[in-house]
Write an enzyme that holds these catalytic residues in place. Sequence first.
Site, mmCIF file in Angstrom:
data_model
loop_
_atom_site.group_PDB
_atom_site.id
_atom_site.type_symbol
_atom_site.label_atom_id
_atom_site.label_comp_id
_atom_site.label_asym_id
_atom_site.label_seq_id
_atom_site.Cartn_x
_atom_site.Cartn_y
_atom_site.Cartn_z
ATOM 1 N N PHE A 147 -12.006 -98.171 44.797
ATOM 2 C CA PHE A 147 -10.844 -99.195 44.267
ATOM 3 C C PHE A 147 -10.763 -100.045 45.255
ATOM 4 C CE2 PHE A 147 -9.593 -94.239 43.332
ATOM 5 C CZ PHE A 147 -9.871 -94.092 42.328
ATOM 6 N N LYS A 206 -11.229 -94.509 37.889
ATOM 7 C CA LYS A 206 -11.723 -95.593 38.034
ATOM 8 C C LYS A 206 -12.259 -96.633 36.718
ATOM 9 C CE LYS A 206 -13.477 -99.234 40.547
ATOM 10 N NZ LYS A 206 -14.110 -99.818 40.750
ATOM 11 N N PHE A 251 -0.875 -108.717 38.798
ATOM 12 C CA PHE A 251 -1.774 -108.877 37.482
ATOM 13 C C PHE A 251 -1.036 -109.910 36.554
ATOM 14 C CE2 PHE A 251 -5.951 -107.567 38.823
ATOM 15 C CZ PHE A 251 -5.693 -106.939 39.741
ATOM 16 N N CYS A 262 -17.105 -106.648 38.780
ATOM 17 C CA CYS A 262 -16.858 -105.213 38.504
ATOM 18 C C CYS A 262 -15.905 -105.157 36.966
ATOM 19 C CB CYS A 262 -15.416 -104.936 38.879
ATOM 20 S SG CYS A 262 -15.916 -104.109 41.016
ATOM 21 N N LYS A 325 -12.560 -115.548 43.000
ATOM 22 C CA LYS A 325 -11.079 -115.579 42.834
ATOM 23 C C LYS A 325 -11.326 -115.842 44.641
ATOM 24 C CE LYS A 325 -10.650 -110.722 44.835
ATOM 25 N NZ LYS A 325 -10.707 -109.700 44.874
ATOM 26 N N ARG A 332 -19.978 -114.008 40.806
ATOM 27 C CA ARG A 332 -20.808 -112.789 39.209
ATOM 28 C C ARG A 332 -19.751 -112.729 38.073
ATOM 29 N NH1 ARG A 332 -21.610 -107.190 42.108
ATOM 30 N NH2 ARG A 332 -20.192 -107.876 43.159
HETATM 31 C C1 UDX Z 1 -11.170 -105.107 41.128
HETATM 32 C C2 UDX Z 1 -9.929 -104.522 41.209
HETATM 33 O O1 UDX Z 1 -8.795 -104.779 41.649
HETATM 34 C C3 UDX Z 1 -10.507 -103.703 42.661
HETATM 35 O O2 UDX Z 1 -9.854 -102.308 42.217
HETATM 36 C C4 UDX Z 1 -12.048 -102.785 41.988
HETATM 37 O O3 UDX Z 1 -12.447 -101.382 42.936
HETATM 38 C C5 UDX Z 1 -12.676 -103.166 41.298
HETATM 39 O O4 UDX Z 1 -12.540 -104.390 40.398
HETATM 40 P P1 UDX Z 1 -12.227 -106.834 42.419
HETATM 41 O O5 UDX Z 1 -13.391 -107.797 41.144
HETATM 42 O O6 UDX Z 1 -12.735 -107.947 43.827
HETATM 43 O O7 UDX Z 1 -11.417 -105.573 42.445
HETATM 44 O O8 UDX Z 1 -10.855 -108.667 41.788
HETATM 45 P P2 UDX Z 1 -9.270 -108.761 41.962
HETATM 46 O O9 UDX Z 1 -8.138 -108.189 43.220
HETATM 47 O O10 UDX Z 1 -8.986 -107.146 41.200
HETATM 48 O O11 UDX Z 1 -9.513 -110.100 40.709
HETATM 49 C C6 UDX Z 1 -10.332 -109.539 39.219
HETATM 50 C C7 UDX Z 1 -9.420 -110.815 38.448
HETATM 51 O O12 UDX Z 1 -8.691 -111.333 37.968
HETATM 52 C C8 UDX Z 1 -10.151 -112.508 38.913
HETATM 53 O O13 UDX Z 1 -10.987 -112.876 39.070
HETATM 54 C C9 UDX Z 1 -8.786 -112.554 39.680
HETATM 55 O O14 UDX Z 1 -8.793 -114.955 40.116
HETATM 56 C C10 UDX Z 1 -8.495 -112.421 38.142
HETATM 57 N N1 UDX Z 1 -6.821 -112.576 37.927
HETATM 58 C C11 UDX Z 1 -5.661 -111.327 38.717
HETATM 59 C C12 UDX Z 1 -6.326 -113.123 37.534
HETATM 60 O O15 UDX Z 1 -6.596 -113.484 36.690
HETATM 61 N N2 UDX Z 1 -4.747 -112.717 37.264
HETATM 62 C C13 UDX Z 1 -4.542 -111.158 38.507
HETATM 63 O O16 UDX Z 1 -2.632 -111.740 38.044
HETATM 64 C C14 UDX Z 1 -4.983 -111.214 38.996
#
Ligand code: UDX
Length: 436
Positions: A147, A206, A251, A262, A325, A332
Amino acid sequence: MKLSVIGCGYLGAVHAAAMASIGHEVVGVDVDQRKIDALSKGEAPFFEPGLQEILAAGIEAGNLRFTTDMAEAAGAEVHFVGVGTPQQKDGYAADLTYVNAAVDGLLPYLAEGDIVAGKSTVPVGTAAGLAPRVSETGATLVWNPEFLREGWAVKDTLDPDRLVAGVPASAEGERAADILREVYAPAVAKGTPFLVVDLPTAELVKVSANAFLATKISFINAMAEIAEATGADVSKLAEAIGYDERIGRQFLKAGIGFGGGCLPKDIRAFSARAEELGRGESVAFLRQVDEINMRRRDRAVQLVVEGLDGAVFEKKVTVLGAAFKPHSDDIRDSPALDVAVRLHGLGANVTVTDPAAIENARRIHPQLTYVEDRDEAIRNADALVLVTEWDEYRRQLPPEHASSLTDGRVVVDGRNGLDAAAWRAAGWAYYGMGRP
Ligand code: UDX
């Protein structure tokens, strides 16, 4: 314990180094010679805070090594499979080529009693399909989803919220769960919840976790659309509903939406798998989650056009951010880069800056102009667009400083990360996402 990790990407490289850091003897295997060369020198092949340190420490201590030769996985008690499961080129389903190749490549080196622990995110039912091949060798297949969040990968691996072990209902399955408890002994000793479930549940944990997170983001982005039609402020709305513990604040950041390696592909693969199972309607909402997400990129572009009074052609637009982010060099499915590409398509003179992702971005989108220095990038811009909320752009860019670099006075805040009042007070036309 002796462990092998097949696949040394974001997941596998971190897993291998983290497992070595808690004392295991680890060999990482990957088909990419360049990646293996870098890792063998203790160099992280991508940006991930803390990885460099544990990699170098493991190599130096001698209990971490990397190779392209699968035969070196022989002798490990547990073989983790952490290869990619990208979206198929011609559809929404996951491409399982690499998972199949990794497991098949491993088969000749498995011994009686070995554990093969899948970590890749796969469509539910994948493990059941692979298990007979693994069982023939006397080894046991389990699923142990990961995760980790990029940018927090080392911490998330060593100190996860929970550990999930999907095992078959048999004596071998029980034994495998015990072995995984031993692998993760430090986390288990700390009281990290360790859930033993069946294989399909582990696979689904997952994908459903990622589906939930994506839905949460699109929910607040949908509220941003309503806010835009009513003059409400989605940031305040998120704060207010977030105080309800059942909802929670995390989130709920509205902006240009989610991207990365992901969430986008996982919700699509989930839809595709649900269709195959005849349960497409159960997750039909994920299509809308995806659509809302993509619409927010259009909205950011539309705000730039509006800010420039409809005339973007040949205007200099500086895009702050390229990574999907902050604290990542991953582009990607990056909404940030997508916004830049769309603006370029409208004829704007787009300059992109990012503290970590320029090299990756340039490889995929050479048509854009990249400038490493933030201030150089901002100089003479007609409009600024914040698309990745790095501190360099959010906290460490006072509007007065931006004003000293350009006469342009349009700023589009694609992540609602800026202090709108401060930018307006400095004479800028500020446009947020779902904010008046
Ligand atoms: C995600 C899951 O959080 C993780 O548990 C899983 O294993 C893989 O996918 P990750 O892809 O690293 O992890 O990024 P995450 O921090 O979850 O952010 C995902 C996207 O959502 C980013 O583009 C971020 O900018 C966006 N986001 C996140 C928002 O637009 N708003 C939010 O409030 C939170």
